[in-house]
Scaffold this motif. Structure first.
Motif, PDB file in Angstrom:
ATOM      1  N   ASN A 277     -89.751  40.807  25.340  1.00 57.03           N
ATOM      2  CA  ASN A 277     -89.494  39.431  25.748  1.00 57.03           C
ATOM      3  C   ASN A 277     -90.539  38.934  26.734  1.00 57.03           C
ATOM      4  OD1 ASN A 277     -87.308  38.917  24.150  1.00 57.03           O
ATOM      5  ND2 ASN A 277     -85.826  39.624  25.653  1.00 57.03           N
ATOM      6  N   THR A 278     -91.125  39.843  27.493  1.00 57.99           N
ATOM      7  CA  THR A 278     -92.165  39.451  28.444  1.00 57.99           C
ATOM      8  C   THR A 278     -93.362  38.850  27.719  1.00 57.99           C
ATOM      9  OG1 THR A 278     -91.466  41.278  29.863  1.00 57.99           O
ATOM     10  CG2 THR A 278     -93.589  40.274  30.340  1.00 57.99           C
ATOM     11  N   ILE A 279     -93.718  39.410  26.598  1.00 59.79           N
ATOM     12  CA  ILE A 279     -94.846  38.899  25.818  1.00 59.79           C
ATOM     13  C   ILE A 279     -94.552  37.490  25.314  1.00 59.79           C
ATOM     14  CG2 ILE A 279     -96.193  39.240  23.711  1.00 59.79           C
ATOM     15  CD1 ILE A 279     -95.848  42.257  24.189  1.00 59.79           C
ATOM     16  N   TRP A 280     -93.316  37.242  24.843  1.00 62.19           N
ATOM     17  CA  TRP A 280     -92.945  35.909  24.358  1.00 62.19           C
ATOM     18  C   TRP A 280     -92.953  34.898  25.492  1.00 62.19           C
ATOM     19  CZ3 TRP A 280     -93.819  35.848  19.585  1.00 62.19           C
ATOM     20  CH2 TRP A 280     -93.458  36.890  18.746  1.00 62.19           C
ATOM     21  N   ILE A 281     -92.505  35.313  26.668  1.00 66.69           N
ATOM     22  CA  ILE A 281     -92.508  34.411  27.824  1.00 66.69           C
ATOM     23  C   ILE A 281     -93.935  34.072  28.245  1.00 66.69           C
ATOM     24  CG2 ILE A 281     -91.923  34.255  30.287  1.00 66.69           C
ATOM     25  CD1 ILE A 281     -89.363  35.856  29.586  1.00 66.69           C
ATOM     26  N   ILE A 282     -94.803  35.078  28.258  1.00 64.03           N
ATOM     27  CA  ILE A 282     -96.211  34.837  28.613  1.00 64.03           C
ATOM     28  C   ILE A 282     -96.855  33.891  27.602  1.00 64.03           C
ATOM     29  CG2 ILE A 282     -98.485  35.943  28.777  1.00 64.03           C
ATOM     30  CD1 ILE A 282     -97.028  38.374  29.980  1.00 64.03           C
TER      31      ILE A 282
ATOM     32  N   TYR B 294     -91.261  34.796  16.655  1.00 58.94           N
ATOM     33  CA  TYR B 294     -90.177  35.229  17.535  1.00 58.94           C
ATOM     34  C   TYR B 294     -88.834  35.235  16.812  1.00 58.94           C
ATOM     35  CZ  TYR B 294     -86.784  35.143  21.336  1.00 58.94           C
ATOM     36  OH  TYR B 294     -85.733  35.415  22.155  1.00 58.94           O
TER      37      TYR B 294
END
Length: 95
Positions: A2-7, A53
């Motif tokens: 999820n960190t990658i999607w947020i970035i 996603y």
């Protein structure tokens, strides 16, 4: 993960904000045209990121349609645009 999607989302929102600023600031129509093309490209990247996603492949049809419409619109504007003139200087006569 999820960190990658947020970035990715933060980067896309930042790119869109910078592009909107360039679109509004101008100063010429070609600058605005390039900014609009960039904004549509960022939007397409956002749709593609959302499709990756959510694992929803139906969004890819909208990407294709948006790419085709944007290309035709950009070519039309670039072909038929009127030259910008500076109000402080006299226009040069055509040669």
């Amino acid at each position: 993960m999820n960190t990658i999607w947020i970035i990715a989302a933060v980067m896309l929102v930042t790119a869109a904000a910078i592009t909107v600023f360039r679109l509004l600031a101008g100063p010429s129509t070609l600058d605005r045209l390039v900014a609009l093309d960039t904004f549509v490209a960022v939007t397409m990247c956002g749709i593609g990121t959302w499709a990756a996603y959510s694992l929803d492949t139906t969004a890819t049809y909208s990407l294709t349609a948006l790419a085709l419409i944007t290309f035709v619109g950009s070519v039309s504007v670039a072909r038929f645009r009127v030259r910008d003139t500076d109000t402080n200087t006299e226009a040069e006569p055509p040669r």
